[in-house]
Design an enzyme around this catalytic site. Structure first.
Site, PDB file in Angstrom:
ATOM      1  N   LYS A  22     -14.848 -24.009 -33.891  1.00 27.04           N
ATOM      2  CA  LYS A  22     -13.607 -23.981 -33.099  1.00 27.04           C
ATOM      3  C   LYS A  22     -12.738 -25.210 -33.367  1.00 27.04           C
ATOM      4  O   LYS A  22     -11.540 -25.084 -33.616  1.00 27.04           O
ATOM      5  CB  LYS A  22     -13.960 -23.921 -31.603  1.00 27.04           C
ATOM      6  N   ASN A  23     -13.338 -26.375 -33.324  1.00 30.21           N
ATOM      7  CA  ASN A  23     -12.520 -27.579 -33.413  1.00 30.21           C
ATOM      8  C   ASN A  23     -11.949 -27.795 -34.812  1.00 30.21           C
ATOM      9  O   ASN A  23     -10.894 -28.416 -34.968  1.00 30.21           O
ATOM     10  CB  ASN A  23     -13.304 -28.806 -32.934  1.00 30.21           C
ATOM     11  N   ARG A  93      -5.841 -28.707 -25.374  1.00 28.05           N
ATOM     12  CA  ARG A  93      -5.809 -30.055 -25.894  1.00 28.05           C
ATOM     13  C   ARG A  93      -5.284 -30.088 -27.335  1.00 28.05           C
ATOM     14  O   ARG A  93      -4.501 -30.923 -27.719  1.00 28.05           O
ATOM     15  CB  ARG A  93      -7.261 -30.566 -25.842  1.00 28.05           C
ATOM     16  N   CYS A 117      -9.920 -29.485 -21.453  1.00 29.09           N
ATOM     17  CA  CYS A 117     -11.007 -29.621 -20.491  1.00 29.09           C
ATOM     18  C   CYS A 117     -10.903 -30.935 -19.736  1.00 29.09           C
ATOM     19  O   CYS A 117     -10.591 -31.972 -20.315  1.00 29.09           O
ATOM     20  CB  CYS A 117     -12.359 -29.582 -21.229  1.00 29.09           C
ATOM     21  N   ARG A 122      -7.903 -38.577 -21.231  1.00 31.35           N
ATOM     22  CA  ARG A 122      -7.866 -38.289 -22.662  1.00 31.35           C
ATOM     23  C   ARG A 122      -6.539 -38.752 -23.249  1.00 31.35           C
ATOM     24  O   ARG A 122      -5.643 -37.968 -23.511  1.00 31.35           O
ATOM     25  CB  ARG A 122      -8.125 -36.805 -22.896  1.00 31.35           C
ATOM     26  N   ASP A 305     -20.262 -33.282 -27.141  1.00 36.57           N
ATOM     27  CA  ASP A 305     -20.166 -31.858 -26.789  1.00 36.57           C
ATOM     28  C   ASP A 305     -21.540 -31.190 -26.652  1.00 36.57           C
ATOM     29  O   ASP A 305     -21.627 -30.017 -26.307  1.00 36.57           O
ATOM     30  CB  ASP A 305     -19.326 -31.104 -27.838  1.00 36.57           C
ATOM     31  N   ARG A 397     -13.595 -20.268 -23.648  1.00 32.91           N
ATOM     32  CA  ARG A 397     -12.674 -21.058 -24.476  1.00 32.91           C
ATOM     33  C   ARG A 397     -13.305 -21.386 -25.817  1.00 32.91           C
ATOM     34  O   ARG A 397     -12.584 -21.601 -26.797  1.00 32.91           O
ATOM     35  CB  ARG A 397     -12.339 -22.381 -23.777  1.00 32.91           C
TER      36      ARG A 397
HETATM   37  C1  UD1 Z   1     -12.337 -33.713 -29.912  1.00 32.42           C
HETATM   38  C2  UD1 Z   1     -12.904 -32.359 -29.591  1.00 32.42           C
HETATM   39  C3  UD1 Z   1     -13.846 -32.452 -28.396  1.00 32.42           C
HETATM   40  C4  UD1 Z   1     -14.912 -33.523 -28.631  1.00 32.42           C
HETATM   41  C5  UD1 Z   1     -14.281 -34.835 -29.064  1.00 32.42           C
HETATM   42  C6  UD1 Z   1     -15.322 -35.875 -29.482  1.00 32.42           C
HETATM   43  C7  UD1 Z   1     -11.106 -30.893 -30.260  1.00 32.42           C
HETATM   44  C8  UD1 Z   1     -10.015 -29.990 -29.838  1.00 32.42           C
HETATM   45  N1  UD1 Z   1     -11.798 -31.475 -29.269  1.00 32.42           N
HETATM   46  O1  UD1 Z   1     -11.581 -34.102 -28.774  1.00 32.42           O
HETATM   47  O2  UD1 Z   1     -14.449 -31.185 -28.210  1.00 32.42           O
HETATM   48  O3  UD1 Z   1     -15.609 -33.734 -27.429  1.00 32.42           O
HETATM   49  O4  UD1 Z   1     -13.399 -34.611 -30.175  1.00 32.42           O
HETATM   50  O5  UD1 Z   1     -16.089 -35.377 -30.519  1.00 32.42           O
HETATM   51  O6  UD1 Z   1     -11.362 -31.066 -31.440  1.00 32.42           O
HETATM   52  N2  UD1 Z   1      -9.155 -41.736 -27.483  1.00 32.42           N
HETATM   53  C9  UD1 Z   1      -8.261 -42.734 -27.191  1.00 32.42           C
HETATM   54  N3  UD1 Z   1      -6.999 -42.643 -27.693  1.00 32.42           N
HETATM   55  C10 UD1 Z   1      -6.587 -41.594 -28.450  1.00 32.42           C
HETATM   56  C11 UD1 Z   1      -7.504 -40.575 -28.740  1.00 32.42           C
HETATM   57  C12 UD1 Z   1      -8.778 -40.673 -28.234  1.00 32.42           C
HETATM   58  O7  UD1 Z   1      -8.586 -43.714 -26.517  1.00 32.42           O
HETATM   59  O8  UD1 Z   1      -5.421 -41.566 -28.881  1.00 32.42           O
HETATM   60  C13 UD1 Z   1     -10.550 -41.834 -26.976  1.00 32.42           C
HETATM   61  C14 UD1 Z   1     -10.914 -40.688 -26.038  1.00 32.42           C
HETATM   62  O9  UD1 Z   1     -10.536 -40.979 -24.712  1.00 32.42           O
HETATM   63  C15 UD1 Z   1     -12.393 -40.609 -26.220  1.00 32.42           C
HETATM   64  C16 UD1 Z   1     -12.582 -40.978 -27.702  1.00 32.42           C
HETATM   65  O10 UD1 Z   1     -11.417 -41.668 -28.080  1.00 32.42           O
HETATM   66  O11 UD1 Z   1     -13.057 -41.575 -25.440  1.00 32.42           O
HETATM   67  C17 UD1 Z   1     -12.802 -39.803 -28.622  1.00 32.42           C
HETATM   68  O12 UD1 Z   1     -11.751 -38.885 -28.492  1.00 32.42           O
HETATM   69  P1  UD1 Z   1     -11.364 -37.848 -29.639  1.00 32.42           P
HETATM   70  O13 UD1 Z   1     -12.373 -37.888 -30.719  1.00 32.42           O
HETATM   71  O14 UD1 Z   1      -9.931 -38.050 -30.003  1.00 32.42           O
HETATM   72  O15 UD1 Z   1     -11.489 -36.500 -28.860  1.00 32.42           O
HETATM   73  P2  UD1 Z   1     -10.525 -35.290 -28.835  1.00 32.42           P
HETATM   74  O16 UD1 Z   1      -9.762 -35.166 -30.131  1.00 32.42           O
HETATM   75  O17 UD1 Z   1      -9.771 -35.285 -27.554  1.00 32.42           O
END
Ligand code: UD1
Length: 430
Positions: A22-23, A93, A117, A122, A305, A397
């Protein structure tokens, strides 16, 4: 409200086919609009988040042809709305990927701040930092992220946290920037590599994806491609832990075992047997499970996850286990629900202290988010008696045919809506 009603206590036994990730698919579908040619993407999972993103992509004027359940052709030649305003975008997201895709292609994007979620705060500051480093003017106004540049210029970007989303988003925009970009402290997840491979198949020049330094040489334009998405490591891991918790014997097929190493290692630690094949993994849980410690980390560490799913198995293991969540601060919301089934878990900050119990008993619980919902289903399958899981739209989802796949492994469960249907299931099951 849709619910699962589950009669637990049967070991899951058999083989299950894993779908596309999915991701990875979310990122790749968004990247698919970055050329005016038609791109064909295969092995797309038929799950709600994906379908919402497809509707969003159609909503901005791209032509999307669903050739079959898992294959989509996208043509982004006639995108008419750089100002992305549609109801679908806010729901997921991953709509943030449209920022990188549109900014790269048109040097302008305006996208509502994403939902998704509720597993903690985030932020998307690292995405925005990356776009700014490429020369874009980025602001947030009236709930929208607005990014604009005369031209994008390659840059050296050091990410302050390891983030999958920002790594892929910057990679997309930088693919169509002038000159070279280096992303340091990049995320190494398999879906980062898959997104890079997809972009490269469209003519991008990205090297180093899968390591923490990614180098991107900007190109003028991208072109047509046909591409197949990698298997979903989280769907696979979910079935692996379902096998562990139900004392089952499950072979997950169509996987890349290398992507599952962190999960496999923990299953072995807690007493399962894991057999690896070229594109399958068999998990046998014949002895009692025992405790371990686990901390979620960016890939190749244990995935956040998979945290609720391992916690369910540990809650049924002998001894005291400690689960530390280091990625999202709000990912223990399922613990109170598990307690209703008899689990003994205490949460302190980002740590859950789990004292294993011999058995769960069925209860009425509520899925607080996607992965926690899947974990509660696993708990229900392992529990004595009937469990009802509310709000399974979260589970849908990210899991295709979840209950059908589980039923093919011997699970007794139905998707229902309301007390009448629950009673019917009780009568049927006896
Ligand atoms: C993606 C996945 C989600 C998974 C996560 C970590 C998708 C749609 N979702 O989420 O299922 O749980 O990766 O493997 O692919 N952060 C910041 N600033 C930013 C971006 C992130 O501080 O600009 C922090 C987040 O709060 C979190 C960490 O970095 O603590 C990791 O986030 P990230 O890998 O970006 O997760 P998502 O892309 O939201």
């Amino acid at each position: 409200m849709e619910q699962y009603v589950i009669k637990g206590g049967n070991p899951l036994v058999g083989e299950v086919e894993i779908g596309g990730a999915k991701n990875a698919a979310l990122a790749i579908l968004a990247a698919g609009i970055m050329t005016d040619d038609t791109v064909v993407i295969e092995n797309i999972p038929d799950v709600k988040d994906i379908n919402v993103l497809i509707q969003a992509i159609e909503g901005i004027g791209a032509k999307v042809d669903r050739r079959d359940r898992h294959t989509v052709a996208i043509n982004g030649a006639n995108i008419d709305a750089l100002n992305v305003d549609n109801e679908y975008i806010k729901k997921i997201r991953a709509s943030y990927y449209l920022l990188g895709a549109l900014l790269g292609k048109y040097k302008k994007a305006s996208v509502p701040l994403p939902g998704g979620c509720n597993i903690g705060s985030r932020p998307i500051d690292q995405h925005l930092k990356g776009f700014r480093a490429l020369g874009a003017d980025v602001k947030i106004e009236h709930g929208y992220v607005i990014a604009e540049a005369k031209s994008l210029k390659g840059s050296h970007i050091y990410l302050d946290v390891v983030t999958v989303g920002a790594t892929i988003n910057i990679m997309m925009a930088a693919s169509l920037a002038q000159g070279n970009t280096i992303i340091e402290n990049a995320a190494k997840e398999p879906h980062v590599v898959d997104a890079a491979n997809f972009l490269n198949s469209m003519g991008a020049n990205i090297k180093g994806a899968g390591t923490d330094v990614i180098r991107i040489k900007g190109v003028q334009s991208l072109h047509r491609t046909e591409y197949s998405i990698i298997p979903d490591q989280i769907e696979a891991g979910t079935f692996m832990f379902a096998a562990a918790a139900t004392k089952g014997d499950v072979t997950v097929k169509n996987v890349i075992p290398k992507h599952l190493e962190a999960t496999t290692a923990k299953l072995i630690e807690i007493g399962c047997e894991v057999e690896e094949f070229d594109d399958a993994v068999r998990v046998v849980s014949s002895k009692g499970l025992h405790h371990t410690h686990v901390k979620t980390l960016p890939y190749p560490g244990f995935p956040t996850d998979m945290q609720p799913q391992i916690a369910v198995a540990l809650a049924l293991s002998s001894g005291t286990s400690i689960v530390t969540e280091s990625i999202f601060e709000n990912r223990f919301k399922y613990v109170d629900e598990l307690a209703r089934m008899g689990a003994n878990i205490k949460v302190e900050g980002n740590t859950a202290i789990i004292n294993g119990v011999e058995r769960f008993t069925g209860a009425h619980v509520n899925a607080p988010d996607l992965r926690a919902g899947a974990a509660l289903v696993i708990a229900g399958l392992a529990a004595e008696g009937i469990t009802v899981v509310d709000d399974v739209h979260y589970v849908e989802r990210g899991y295709e045919c979840f209950e059908e796949k589980l039923k093919s492994l011997g699970a007794q469960m139905e998707k229902v809506s309301g007390e009448k249907e629950i009673q019917k299931f009780r009568l049927k099951i006896g």
